[in-house]
Write a protein that holds these residues in place. Structure first.
Motif, PDB file in Angstrom:
ATOM      1  N   ARG A   7      10.584  -6.049  -1.724  1.00 17.18           N
ATOM      2  CA  ARG A   7       9.573  -6.869  -3.085  1.00 17.18           C
ATOM      3  C   ARG A   7       9.354  -7.895  -2.566  1.00 17.18           C
ATOM      4  O   ARG A   7       7.536  -8.456  -2.624  1.00 17.18           O
TER       5      ARG A   7
ATOM      6  N   ASP B 250       4.304  -6.510  -9.829  1.00 19.39           N
ATOM      7  CA  ASP B 250       4.224  -5.904 -10.949  1.00 19.39           C
ATOM      8  C   ASP B 250       3.546  -4.263 -10.573  1.00 19.39           C
ATOM      9  O   ASP B 250       3.437  -4.052  -9.422  1.00 19.39           O
ATOM     10  N   GLY B 251       3.092  -3.881 -11.265  1.00 14.39           N
ATOM     11  CA  GLY B 251       2.134  -2.270 -11.610  1.00 14.39           C
ATOM     12  C   GLY B 251       3.380  -1.064 -10.843  1.00 14.39           C
ATOM     13  O   GLY B 251       4.472  -1.180 -10.820  1.00 14.39           O
ATOM     14  N   ALA B 252       2.311  -0.601 -10.142  1.00 17.54           N
ATOM     15  CA  ALA B 252       3.266   1.269 -10.208  1.00 17.54           C
ATOM     16  C   ALA B 252       3.707   1.040  -9.006  1.00 17.54           C
ATOM     17  O   ALA B 252       5.011   1.503  -8.947  1.00 17.54           O
TER      18      ALA B 252
ATOM     19  N   SER C 233       5.775  -1.517  -8.506  1.00 15.11           N
ATOM     20  CA  SER C 233       6.851  -2.462  -9.117  1.00 15.11           C
ATOM     21  C   SER C 233       7.646  -1.191  -9.386  1.00 15.11           C
ATOM     22  O   SER C 233       8.784  -1.497  -9.529  1.00 15.11           O
ATOM     23  N   GLN C 234       7.433  -0.310 -10.301  1.00 20.22           N
ATOM     24  CA  GLN C 234       8.192   0.072 -10.876  1.00 20.22           C
ATOM     25  C   GLN C 234       8.798   1.317  -9.749  1.00 20.22           C
ATOM     26  O   GLN C 234      10.289   1.897 -10.438  1.00 20.22           O
ATOM     27  N   GLU C 235       8.030   1.470  -9.201  1.00 13.65           N
ATOM     28  CA  GLU C 235       8.700   2.107  -7.700  1.00 13.65           C
ATOM     29  C   GLU C 235       9.980   1.971  -7.211  1.00 13.65           C
ATOM     30  O   GLU C 235      10.838   2.574  -7.260  1.00 13.65           O
TER      31      GLU C 235
ATOM     32  N   ILE D   8       5.614  -7.493  -3.759  1.00 13.95           N
ATOM     33  CA  ILE D   8       5.017  -6.294  -5.168  1.00 13.95           C
ATOM     34  C   ILE D   8       6.207  -6.862  -5.917  1.00 13.95           C
ATOM     35  O   ILE D   8       6.657  -6.870  -6.234  1.00 13.95           O
TER      36      ILE D   8
ATOM     37  N   ASN E 293       0.461  -1.128   0.817  1.00 10.73           N
ATOM     38  CA  ASN E 293      -0.388  -0.153   0.142  1.00 10.73           C
ATOM     39  C   ASN E 293       0.947   0.915  -0.034  1.00 10.73           C
ATOM     40  O   ASN E 293       2.073   0.999  -0.284  1.00 10.73           O
ATOM     41  N   GLU E 294       0.052   2.357  -0.088  1.00  4.53           N
ATOM     42  CA  GLU E 294       1.263   3.273  -0.294  1.00  4.53           C
ATOM     43  C   GLU E 294       1.911   3.907   0.994  1.00  4.53           C
ATOM     44  O   GLU E 294       2.737   4.395   0.951  1.00  4.53           O
TER      45      GLU E 294
END
Length: 226
Positions: free
Chosen positions: A194, A201-203, A205-207, A199, A165-166
């Motif tokens: 990770r 994939d998605g945002a 994962s990119q972050e 985590i 989560n955030e």
């Protein structure tokens, strides 16, 4: 986190006696390209007589002149120096005969771990007898955590649930700063992040991947010359 770099840089400053910026100059356009418009947002003039034009998109900011998705060209060359894509947030400033391109990152280095924009990656461009020189290096003056702050981050990580989560993603940035502050336990937690929070994939994962590349760059401890 602002990811528009890893994103250099603040204002276009007319601070030097030899290199200065002129806005919207019609005397130097960028060559046609697929990345940015050809009309310059600024032209930087060197004491040797050469000029470099910046063509691209300004980013709204009340206090700074920031750019993203832009190109640079030596006026009259008909070629591009390089392209800075939409993932980068950059501030460009000139000091004497050096053009600085600073990629801005938002890091948790403020009071109570507040996010704070800082120049993370700094490129310097100079001209010498018509030859362009570029160097790229990290800003190693980024504020490091005090021991008490590192301990707070470790405790926050240990007490966090395992749900992506955030809030938990903010811990990744804090662990990064704790790691570059020299704490090996924080490094271990960062590398396990990770898997701990699932985590994949998605945002998120990119972050996290972006933070990983920042740590890899920090560990390399190399200045790139090209």
């Amino acid at each position: 986190m602002i990811t528009k770099p890893l994103l250099i840089l603040s204002m276009l400053l007319c601070t030097g006696a030899f290199l200065f910026a002129q806005n919207n100059s019609k005397n130097c356009e960028c060559p046609a390209n697929k990345f940015a418009p050809t009309e310059p947002q600024a032209v930087f003039q060197f004491s040797s007589g050469e000029s470099i034009a910046l063509c691209g998109y300004k980013v709204d900011d009340d206090n700074r002149k920031l750019f993203s998705e832009f190109v640079l060209t030596v006026c009259g060359s008909g070629t591009l120096i390089d392209f800075w894509d939409a993932s980068l947030l950059c501030e460009v400033r000139s000091v004497e005969d050096t053009l600085f391109i600073e990629q801005i990152a938002s890091l948790p280095i403020g009071v109570d771990f507040a996010q704070q924009d800082v120049a993370w990656l700094i490129e310097k461009i100079t001209m010498n007898e018509g030859e362009l020189h570029r160097t790229l290096q990290l800003n190693r003056e980024v504020r490091k955590y005090e021991p008490s702050e590192i301990n707070d981050v470790l405790v926050q990580y240990e007490k966090a649930d395992s749900i992506p989560n955030e809030y938990n993603m903010t811990l990744a940035g804090r662990l990064l700063i704790a790691t570059i502050s020299g704490n090996e336990k924080a490094r271990k937690y960062f590398m396990q992040f990770r898997e701990r929070f699932g985590i994949l994939d998605g945002a998120f994962s990119q972050e996290y991947h972006f933070l990983q590349t920042m740590l890899e760059a920090w560990d390399s401890d190399k200045e790139v010359v090209y």
